[in-house]
Design a protein around this motif. Structure first.
Motif, mmCIF file in Angstrom:
data_model
loop_
_atom_site.group_PDB
_atom_site.id
_atom_site.type_symbol
_atom_site.label_atom_id
_atom_site.label_comp_id
_atom_site.label_asym_id
_atom_site.label_seq_id
_atom_site.Cartn_x
_atom_site.Cartn_y
_atom_site.Cartn_z
ATOM 1 N N PRO A 42 56.889 -1.932 -25.535
ATOM 2 C CA PRO A 42 57.144 -2.180 -26.957
ATOM 3 C C PRO A 42 56.078 -3.099 -27.541
ATOM 4 C CG PRO A 42 59.077 -2.624 -25.591
ATOM 5 C CD PRO A 42 57.915 -2.491 -24.680
ATOM 6 N N GLU A 43 56.068 -3.175 -28.843
ATOM 7 C CA GLU A 43 55.111 -4.042 -29.515
ATOM 8 C C GLU A 43 55.460 -5.508 -29.264
ATOM 9 O OE1 GLU A 43 54.959 -3.137 -33.612
ATOM 10 O OE2 GLU A 43 54.201 -1.106 -33.336
ATOM 11 N N ARG A 44 54.451 -6.338 -29.252
ATOM 12 C CA ARG A 44 54.610 -7.758 -28.996
ATOM 13 C C ARG A 44 54.942 -8.487 -30.287
ATOM 14 N NH1 ARG A 44 50.741 -11.761 -29.419
ATOM 15 N NH2 ARG A 44 51.155 -13.652 -28.244
ATOM 16 N N GLN A 45 55.807 -9.507 -30.176
ATOM 17 C CA GLN A 45 56.176 -10.332 -31.318
ATOM 18 C C GLN A 45 55.755 -11.769 -31.028
ATOM 19 O OE1 GLN A 45 60.431 -9.830 -32.105
ATOM 20 N NE2 GLN A 45 60.390 -8.300 -30.515
ATOM 21 N N ILE A 64 50.058 -10.085 -19.652
ATOM 22 C CA ILE A 64 51.427 -9.616 -19.872
ATOM 23 C C ILE A 64 51.421 -8.205 -20.431
ATOM 24 C CG2 ILE A 64 53.519 -9.987 -21.233
ATOM 25 C CD1 ILE A 64 52.937 -13.006 -21.032
ATOM 26 N N GLU A 65 50.559 -7.942 -21.396
ATOM 27 C CA GLU A 65 50.514 -6.618 -21.996
ATOM 28 C C GLU A 65 50.053 -5.571 -20.977
ATOM 29 O OE1 GLU A 65 48.131 -7.199 -25.476
ATOM 30 O OE2 GLU A 65 49.822 -8.002 -26.638
ATOM 31 N N LYS A 66 49.191 -5.973 -20.047
ATOM 32 C CA LYS A 66 48.784 -5.054 -18.983
ATOM 33 C C LYS A 66 49.963 -4.748 -18.072
ATOM 34 C CE LYS A 66 45.132 -4.382 -15.527
ATOM 35 N NZ LYS A 66 45.976 -4.073 -14.351
ATOM 36 N N GLN A 68 53.047 -4.758 -18.914
ATOM 37 C CA GLN A 68 53.926 -3.856 -19.658
ATOM 38 C C GLN A 68 53.366 -2.434 -19.673
ATOM 39 O OE1 GLN A 68 54.295 -6.133 -23.405
ATOM 40 N NE2 GLN A 68 56.486 -6.209 -22.982
ATOM 41 N N SER A 69 52.084 -2.306 -19.912
ATOM 42 C CA SER A 69 51.488 -0.974 -19.995
ATOM 43 C C SER A 69 51.566 -0.233 -18.672
ATOM 44 C CB SER A 69 50.019 -1.075 -20.439
ATOM 45 O OG SER A 69 49.224 -1.671 -19.430
ATOM 46 N N GLU A 70 51.601 -0.987 -17.562
ATOM 47 C CA GLU A 70 51.718 -0.379 -16.243
ATOM 48 C C GLU A 70 53.163 -0.304 -15.771
ATOM 49 O OE1 GLU A 70 49.158 -2.628 -13.722
ATOM 50 O OE2 GLU A 70 47.314 -1.910 -14.688
ATOM 51 N N GLY A 71 54.090 -0.672 -16.661
ATOM 52 C CA GLY A 71 55.501 -0.585 -16.317
ATOM 53 C C GLY A 71 55.977 -1.645 -15.363
ATOM 54 N N LEU A 72 55.312 -2.794 -15.336
ATOM 55 C CA LEU A 72 55.665 -3.839 -14.385
ATOM 56 C C LEU A 72 56.677 -4.834 -14.910
ATOM 57 C CD1 LEU A 72 52.097 -4.563 -12.959
ATOM 58 C CD2 LEU A 72 53.863 -3.059 -12.040
ATOM 59 N N CYS A 73 56.937 -4.863 -16.198
ATOM 60 C CA CYS A 73 57.955 -5.745 -16.759
ATOM 61 C C CYS A 73 58.428 -5.161 -18.079
ATOM 62 C CB CYS A 73 57.444 -7.175 -16.922
ATOM 63 S SG CYS A 73 56.111 -7.378 -18.110
ATOM 64 N N GLN A 74 59.541 -5.674 -18.552
ATOM 65 C CA GLN A 74 60.159 -5.158 -19.769
ATOM 66 C C GLN A 74 59.947 -6.124 -20.933
ATOM 67 O OE1 GLN A 74 61.702 -2.059 -19.808
ATOM 68 N NE2 GLN A 74 60.968 -1.831 -17.709
ATOM 69 N N SER A 75 60.807 -7.135 -21.028
ATOM 70 C CA SER A 75 60.758 -8.084 -22.145
ATOM 71 C C SER A 75 60.666 -9.506 -21.614
ATOM 72 C CB SER A 75 62.003 -7.945 -23.020
ATOM 73 O OG SER A 75 62.095 -6.637 -23.553
ATOM 74 N N LEU A 76 59.876 -10.333 -22.292
ATOM 75 C CA LEU A 76 59.723 -11.735 -21.922
ATOM 76 C C LEU A 76 59.873 -12.628 -23.139
ATOM 77 C CD1 LEU A 76 57.633 -10.099 -19.867
ATOM 78 C CD2 LEU A 76 57.021 -12.425 -19.224
ATOM 79 N N ALA A 77 60.441 -13.806 -22.918
ATOM 80 C CA ALA A 77 60.478 -14.869 -23.920
ATOM 81 C C ALA A 77 59.843 -16.097 -23.287
ATOM 82 C CB ALA A 77 61.906 -15.167 -24.348
ATOM 83 N N PHE A 91 57.710 -10.929 -26.092
ATOM 84 C CA PHE A 91 57.130 -9.645 -25.704
ATOM 85 C C PHE A 91 58.271 -8.660 -25.486
ATOM 86 C CE2 PHE A 91 54.203 -12.939 -24.573
ATOM 87 C CZ PHE A 91 52.932 -12.420 -24.779
ATOM 88 N N GLY A 92 58.059 -7.427 -25.896
ATOM 89 C CA GLY A 92 59.104 -6.434 -25.740
ATOM 90 C C GLY A 92 60.223 -6.648 -26.734
#
Length: 399
Positions: A42-45, A64-66, A68-77, A91-92
């Motif tokens: 998802p887009e980053r906030q 972090i965005e890498k 996410q793009s490789e499917g290694l994590c979902q959402s982070l605060a 993120f996410g």
């Protein structure tokens, strides 16, 4: 979940114990495990009510965005805290209101409650037998275990009780009751030479929470919320969630799959709490001494008692771990459940703290450490074990 036969049940129990051991080792010392997911990132906030640390580092953002793009994590605060204020980065799908399982950071709440009750003279550092039913007969050496040893993982208790045999291995603590705990304690024989060498114990921290509940005459959650959360205005830190909070609790992920939330019974003190990034940032600020709070003496007391561990340059305080690296002291704890990972660390001399909350099993300690001090490297991610498939029925069990 049902089981085909007893041999399958035994196998699942062995797999569960292996998973929890694997999760602890990777969470505490080796932030290299990765997860695979098939979802599009998802887009980053970004929300920055204050500019703590200055701008968010582009190297961390790109990392972090890498992932996410490789499917290694979902959402982070992520929260960055210093004397200038607190900045939040999302993120996410994470937002300020999102609730995460914080796992073993709960142990810091348990140790903080212990410090508070010591100051109030409601408990002492003495024998666990003083806070258990008189009719519960313990081995003589087990009576020598103290509350301090429980908080510092030097009690000799194993990481998990041997009679932990969950009906649902993906939610391992949910049906472990007080009766099961007492049955185990009656048969456990502690080593003669207490305190022992540091050996991380979920059982010990969970037992400590139970004993403090008995001493305080209220549930463990009620005591933590009244003594710690309410003075710090941590209104969304809880175990039992309201309907509104349940709607804000993110789904946890392992290997790209949604997995069950963890639930706790008598061992809640080792990992049961859920929280938001805002509440955890408030807790971090209080521990840095950046807010005026009646808990000041309590928070300082958690750092007053130290002992060595078997890890070089790592000490254990009451609940907190203390790294002594790069001529700095880093106070920290992390947490991991089946579908979440968390990190909270602060550097008292430099007056800065970082909180990272994630709704994936993947370790995020390296992100928190690097944000605190960029001499800690961001790790190169590697494939994880595919334990989800094992738990989902590849070895003889059904949903």
């Amino acid at each position: 979940m049902s089981f085909l036969n007893e041999s399958h049940r035994v196998l699942l129990r062995q797999l569960l114990l292996a998973f929890l051991l694997f999760a602890f080792v990777t969470c505490l010392f080796k932030p290299y495990i990765t997860l695979y997911a098939s979802t599009k990132p998802p887009e980053r906030q970004v929300v920055k009510p204050a500019v703590a640390f200055g701008e968010f580092p582009s190297t961390v953002r790109d990392n972090i965005e890498k992932r996410q793009s490789e499917g290694l994590c979902q959402s982070l605060a992520i929260a960055l805290i210093d004397e200038k204020g607190t900045s939040y980065h999302f993120f996410g799908q994470a937002t300020k209101s999102s609730l995460f399982e914080i796992g073993s950071i709960t142990k810091v709440f348990t140790a903080t409650l212990l410090a508070n009750m010591l100051i109030r003279q409601e408990v002492e550092f003495g024998s666990i037998a003083c806070y258990l039913p008189k009719e519960l007969k313990l081995e003589p050496t087990t009576k020598n275990i103290t509350l301090r040893q429980l908080a510092q993982h030097t009690s000799g208790l194993p990481r998990l009780p041997e009679n932990l045999d969950p009906e649902a291995p993906a939610d391992p603590y949910a049906d472990y009751t007080k009766e099961a705990l007492y049955t185990y304690l009656k048969t456990f024989k502690a080593p003669d030479n207490l305190p022992t060498q540091y050996a991380y114990s979920n059982l010990g921290a969970g037992l400590l929470g139970h004993l403090l509940s008995r001493a305080g005459g209220k549930s463990y959650e009620e005591l933590v919320r009244q003594r710690i959360c309410e003075p710090l205005a941590m209104t969304d830190t809880a175990i039992e969630l309201s309907k509104e909070q349940q709607a804000l609790l993110l789904h946890g992920h392992y290997d790209g799959n949604v997995v069950p939330h963890w639930n706790f019974h008598v061992l809640a003190g080792c990992g049961a709490f859920r929280s938001t990034i805002v509440d955890m940032a408030r807790f971090a600020r209080a521990n840095l001494g950046l807010v005026v709070t009646p808990l000041r003496d309590t928070l300082e007391a958690t750092r007053r008692f130290r002992c060595d561990t078997n890890v070089p340059k790592l000490k254990i305080e009451l609940g907190w771990h203390l790294w002594q690296r790069f001529d700095e002291e880093l106070v920290w704890h992390n947490g991991g459940t089946f579908g979440f990972h968390s990190f909270l660390g602060f550097m008292p001399r430099r007056i800065r703290a970082v909180v990272v909350l994630s709704n994936s099993f993947e370790n995020v300690d390296d992100i928190g450490l690097h944000l605190l001090d960029n001499r800690w490297p961001l790790t190169t991610m590697r494939p994880s074990l595919r334990l989800f498939e094992v738990l989902k029925g590849k070895h003889g069990c059904d949903d």
